[in-house]
Design an enzyme around this catalytic site. Structure first.
Site, short mmCIF file in Angstrom:
data_model
loop_
_atom_site.label_atom_id
_atom_site.label_comp_id
_atom_site.label_asym_id
_atom_site.label_seq_id
_atom_site.Cartn_x
_atom_site.Cartn_y
_atom_site.Cartn_z
N CYS A 29 82.39 93.14 38.70
CA CYS A 29 83.22 94.31 38.96
C CYS A 29 84.70 93.94 38.97
O CYS A 29 85.20 93.37 39.94
CB CYS A 29 82.82 94.92 40.30
SG CYS A 29 83.82 96.34 40.76
N CYS B 155 86.73 95.73 41.69
CA CYS B 155 86.57 95.17 43.05
C CYS B 155 87.32 93.85 43.19
O CYS B 155 87.92 93.59 44.22
CB CYS B 155 85.10 94.90 43.37
SG CYS B 155 83.96 96.15 42.82
N ASP B 156 87.24 93.01 42.17
CA ASP B 156 87.68 91.62 42.35
C ASP B 156 88.87 91.20 41.49
O ASP B 156 89.45 90.13 41.71
CB ASP B 156 86.51 90.67 41.99
CG ASP B 156 85.29 90.94 42.87
OD1 ASP B 156 85.48 91.31 44.03
OD2 ASP B 156 84.16 90.79 42.37
#
Ligand code: NAP
Length: 309
Positions: free
Chosen positions: A131, A134-135
């Site tokens: 992701c 997300c990261d």
């Protein structure tokens, strides 16, 4: 006993929750391990009708949840460990206790497909991720070369997102043509920071001994040539697998594990309905999942009305 239990809180589950709540069925909605579903990990959703300038994935799901709760849906954090659909009412094992329901709507979605490499598993969250939203902004990825694996819309979206942080994004695809929609493919191929690596597969992610990602070993599938590409992160975006293991042997699944829907949102078992990505490997859109959630709710409502007669 519950009239209807909805398993999953992605677009499909929450739309089913809105409709069953408005039908006064007082639905119990179980979140699973990822409340809000995969869309909460997306950046801007540009193709959900009604949002002219797009909407943040998390905000969209939060809105759906609040809308469902406004009509009386009960959203409960809980993971369904197993189901017994041979008994009536149906029995669901949820975090150690049993929930009984007259009708069940399966909206369990799909999870990220993994490459299946041992080094991938060992380095997950240590530079291997599924992701970018997300990261991608983590310090370890800033101004570093990054690898995205895949050739679909997800891989293109991840690659484009990562151009904000990376020094370069290598898009490693096993063929020489992207599967992604033309608009996404054109954007990716025109981007100065994105470098496609065609006809190539990742055979190993390095370096397990150092407990962090330092590069990937690549194999050119046409020539068999092996190369080493240094990078600080590997973003795997090669599709999804349906979250349907707990239904194996109880309702009809296809060879890839997707629930086989019949007549709209029915399953092979009366009283069990299905919606969203766990039954759809073709469209897999927020809007199609929501539409199917609506269908499942209406069918569950009709089923319960008929059973009560
Ligand atoms: P996808 O379309 O199934 O693409 C998966 C990609 O991964 C394909 O290019 C496939 O290669 C590759 N792949 C699969 N298994 C692999 C393996 N073991 N090793 C290496 N490569 C592998 O999945 P997706 O990109 O997640 O998209 C899913 C659906 O969501 C699509 O309908 C897509 O349009 C939609 N979506 C839309 C948006 C958007 O509109 N903004 C964003 C994301 C997703 P091959 O091409 O060779 O099969």
């Amino acid at each position: 006993m519950e009239k209807v239990v909805i398993i999953g809180t992605g677009c499909a589950g929450l739309t089913a929750a809105i409709y069953t709540a408005r039908a006064n069925l007082n639905p119990l909605v179980l979140t699973g391990t990822m409340p809000g579903g995969l869309l909460t990990t997306t950046s801007t959703v540009e193709n959900y009708p009604g949002f002219t300038d797009g909407i943040d994935g998390f905000a969209l799901m939060e809105g759906m949840q609040k809308q469902a709760e406004r009509f009386g849906a009960r959203i409960q954090f809980g993971n369904v460990e197993s189901v017994d659909l041979t008994t009536r009412p149906f029995a669901l094992a949820v975090d150690g206790s049993t929930v009984r329901a007259e009708a069940v709507i399966v909206a369990t979605g799909a999870g990220h497909r993994h490459l299946g490499l041992e080094s991938e598993a060992r380095l997950e969250k240590k530079g291997v991720t599924y992701c970018a939203t997300c990261d991608g902004a983590l310090p370890m990825f800033r101004n570093q070369p990054l690898v995205v694996v895949g050739g679909g819309d997800s891989a293109c979206e991840e690659a484009l997102y990562l151009t904000r942080f990376a020094s370069a994004v290598y898009l490693v695809h096993r063929r020489d043509q992207l599967r992604a929609s033309k608009i996404m493919a054109d954007r990716v191929l025109a981007h100065a920071k994105i470098k496609p690596v065609w006809d190539s597969v990742v055979t190993e992610i390095l370096d397990v001994a150092l407990d962090k990602v330092t590069g990937v070993r690549l194999k050119q599938v046409k020539t068999g040539a092996e190369t080493h590409l240094p990078c600080a992160g590997v973003f795997v975006a090669i599709g999804h697998v349906p979250n349907t293991q707990i239904f194996q042997g109880q309702i009809d699944l296809d060879a890839n594990g997707y629930v086989v829907p019949r007549r709209g949102a029915e399953t092979s078992l009366a009283g069990v309905f299905v919606a969203g990505d766990c039954a759809d490997h073709v469209y897999r859109q927020a809007i199609t999942a929501a539409g199917m959630g609506c269908m499942a709710a209406i069918e569950a409502e009709r089923y319960l009305a008929q059973s009560a007669r």
